[in-house]
Write an enzyme that holds these catalytic residues in place. Structure first.
Site, PDB file in Angstrom:
ATOM      1  N   LYS A  13      53.344   1.182  59.624  1.00 31.01           N
ATOM      2  CA  LYS A  13      52.948   0.525  60.927  1.00 31.01           C
ATOM      3  C   LYS A  13      53.472   1.291  62.000  1.00 31.01           C
ATOM      4  O   LYS A  13      52.686   1.619  63.155  1.00 31.01           O
ATOM      5  CB  LYS A  13      53.807  -0.888  61.319  1.00 31.01           C
ATOM      6  CG  LYS A  13      53.173  -1.964  60.323  1.00 31.01           C
ATOM      7  CD  LYS A  13      53.863  -3.273  60.475  1.00 31.01           C
ATOM      8  CE  LYS A  13      55.413  -3.282  60.735  1.00 31.01           C
ATOM      9  NZ  LYS A  13      56.115  -3.103  59.356  1.00 31.01           N
ATOM     10  N   ARG A  88      57.003 -12.149  63.084  1.00 26.90           N
ATOM     11  CA  ARG A  88      57.667 -11.715  61.846  1.00 26.90           C
ATOM     12  C   ARG A  88      57.592 -12.966  61.187  1.00 26.90           C
ATOM     13  O   ARG A  88      58.031 -13.282  59.895  1.00 26.90           O
ATOM     14  CB  ARG A  88      58.976 -11.030  61.789  1.00 26.90           C
ATOM     15  CG  ARG A  88      58.590  -9.596  61.056  1.00 26.90           C
ATOM     16  CD  ARG A  88      60.035  -9.133  61.343  1.00 26.90           C
ATOM     17  NE  ARG A  88      60.435  -7.882  60.653  1.00 26.90           N
ATOM     18  CZ  ARG A  88      60.163  -6.630  60.830  1.00 26.90           C
ATOM     19  NH1 ARG A  88      59.894  -6.542  62.315  1.00 26.90           N
ATOM     20  NH2 ARG A  88      60.680  -5.693  60.148  1.00 26.90           N
ATOM     21  N   ARG A 127      61.355   8.502  54.204  1.00 24.94           N
ATOM     22  CA  ARG A 127      61.089   8.455  55.547  1.00 24.94           C
ATOM     23  C   ARG A 127      62.155   8.814  56.685  1.00 24.94           C
ATOM     24  O   ARG A 127      63.283   8.582  56.496  1.00 24.94           O
ATOM     25  CB  ARG A 127      60.978   6.849  56.291  1.00 24.94           C
ATOM     26  CG  ARG A 127      60.771   6.489  57.421  1.00 24.94           C
ATOM     27  CD  ARG A 127      59.883   5.243  57.564  1.00 24.94           C
ATOM     28  NE  ARG A 127      61.140   4.252  57.718  1.00 24.94           N
ATOM     29  CZ  ARG A 127      60.759   2.928  57.899  1.00 24.94           C
ATOM     30  NH1 ARG A 127      59.465   2.470  58.371  1.00 24.94           N
ATOM     31  NH2 ARG A 127      61.619   1.867  58.152  1.00 24.94           N
ATOM     32  N   ARG A 160      67.172   6.363  58.458  1.00 23.38           N
ATOM     33  CA  ARG A 160      67.589   4.668  58.794  1.00 23.38           C
ATOM     34  C   ARG A 160      68.667   4.346  57.702  1.00 23.38           C
ATOM     35  O   ARG A 160      68.253   4.271  56.517  1.00 23.38           O
ATOM     36  CB  ARG A 160      66.456   3.778  59.133  1.00 23.38           C
ATOM     37  CG  ARG A 160      65.865   3.994  60.494  1.00 23.38           C
ATOM     38  CD  ARG A 160      64.746   3.290  60.659  1.00 23.38           C
ATOM     39  NE  ARG A 160      64.726   1.847  60.126  1.00 23.38           N
ATOM     40  CZ  ARG A 160      63.839   0.914  60.417  1.00 23.38           C
ATOM     41  NH1 ARG A 160      62.600   1.201  60.858  1.00 23.38           N
ATOM     42  NH2 ARG A 160      64.013  -0.127  59.712  1.00 23.38           N
ATOM     43  N   ARG A 171      64.249  -6.511  52.549  1.00 25.29           N
ATOM     44  CA  ARG A 171      63.393  -6.222  53.538  1.00 25.29           C
ATOM     45  C   ARG A 171      62.183  -6.723  52.984  1.00 25.29           C
ATOM     46  O   ARG A 171      61.200  -7.582  53.659  1.00 25.29           O
ATOM     47  CB  ARG A 171      63.352  -5.164  54.185  1.00 25.29           C
ATOM     48  CG  ARG A 171      64.862  -4.778  55.211  1.00 25.29           C
ATOM     49  CD  ARG A 171      64.599  -3.333  55.621  1.00 25.29           C
ATOM     50  NE  ARG A 171      64.030  -3.075  56.608  1.00 25.29           N
ATOM     51  CZ  ARG A 171      63.343  -1.532  56.458  1.00 25.29           C
ATOM     52  NH1 ARG A 171      64.128  -0.604  55.732  1.00 25.29           N
ATOM     53  NH2 ARG A 171      62.485  -1.316  57.334  1.00 25.29           N
TER      54      ARG A 171
END
Ligand code: AMP
Length: 225
Positions: A13, A88, A127, A160, A171
């Protein structure tokens, strides 16, 4: 263009929101980025959000709504925006509708990027992002020109802490339980397009652009006499 990008963590995203925002000439608004900035500058919002973010849980709606209300009220968002990571849950989607009515305008399209949990977990482990400009890279699918270094400002890229595997799994669970139902919510309003999140970055951007056009055409057909 007032567009929402929906999708699970790791689907791409953030990467796509930056690209699509550039094409449409509107700002990319990410509640995750806003919360990380609040955390880095140790504001009250940031300190409240910290424990939720570290556990992969949703930050309370009131906190996120204050942030989004402030951001969408800024002049650069007057002509539209790409929302990434917001709404969300159902309450946030309802509040967004009310807020947009207040400030003028409505959501024009919602693109749901889709991928399997296995693909997402594999992807998140690759990532890295730039702590200075927030640009997101992936060592497999979207690497920086120089390994470990941001293309834009040469900052050292970081992983992260909430991309650790146990937090990622939480998550994903939160996404499936609370956020995924928004796909049906926006579908029922005729605003939704589904886009496969697997493939080459540029190809996915094209798919999103085509999907937005489709939703817009649908809207204008419905409005035609
Ligand atoms: P993201 O960068 O979008 O994956 O967001 C990182 C974390 O920030 C999430 O796991 C949540 O803890 C928090 N967060 C971001 N956006 C929201 C939101 N709209 N509502 C609640 N929490 C959020």
């Amino acid at each position: 263009m007032r567009l929402i990008l929906l999708g699970p963590p790791g689907v791409g995203k953030g990467t796509q929101a930056v690209r699509v925002a550039g094409r449409f000439g509107v700002p990319h608004v990410s509640t995750g980025d806003l919360l990380r900035a609040a955390l880095a500058s140790r504001t009250e919002i940031g300190l409240t959000a910290k424990k939720f973010m570290e556990a992969g849980e949703l930050v309370p709606d009131s906190v996120v709504l204050d942030l989004i209300r402030g951001r969408l009220g800024e002049p650069d968002a007057a002509g539209g925006f790409i929302l990434d990571g917001f709404p969300r849950n159902a309450a946030q989607a309802e509040s967004l509708g009310v807020l947009l009515e207040e400030i003028g305008g409505a959501v024009e399209a919602v693109v749901a990027l889709e991928a399997s949990d296995e693909a997402l977990i594999a992807r998140l482990s690759g990532r890295f992002s730039c702590p200075a400009c927030n640009r997101v890279y992936n060592v497999h699918s979207n690497p920086p020109r120089r390994s470990g270094v941001c293309d834009e400002d040469s900052s050292e890229l970081l992983q992260r802490s909430d991309d650790a595997e146990d937090v990622v799994r939480n998550r994903l669970r939160v996404y499936r339980e609370q956020t995924e139902p928004l796909i049906a919510y926006y579908d029922a309003r005729g605003l939704l397009a589904r886009v496969a999140g697997a493939g080459e970055v540029g190809e996915i951007t094209l798919r999103i652009e085509r999907a937005v056009e489709e939703v817009r055409d649908r809207g204008s057909d419905a409005a035609a006499p």
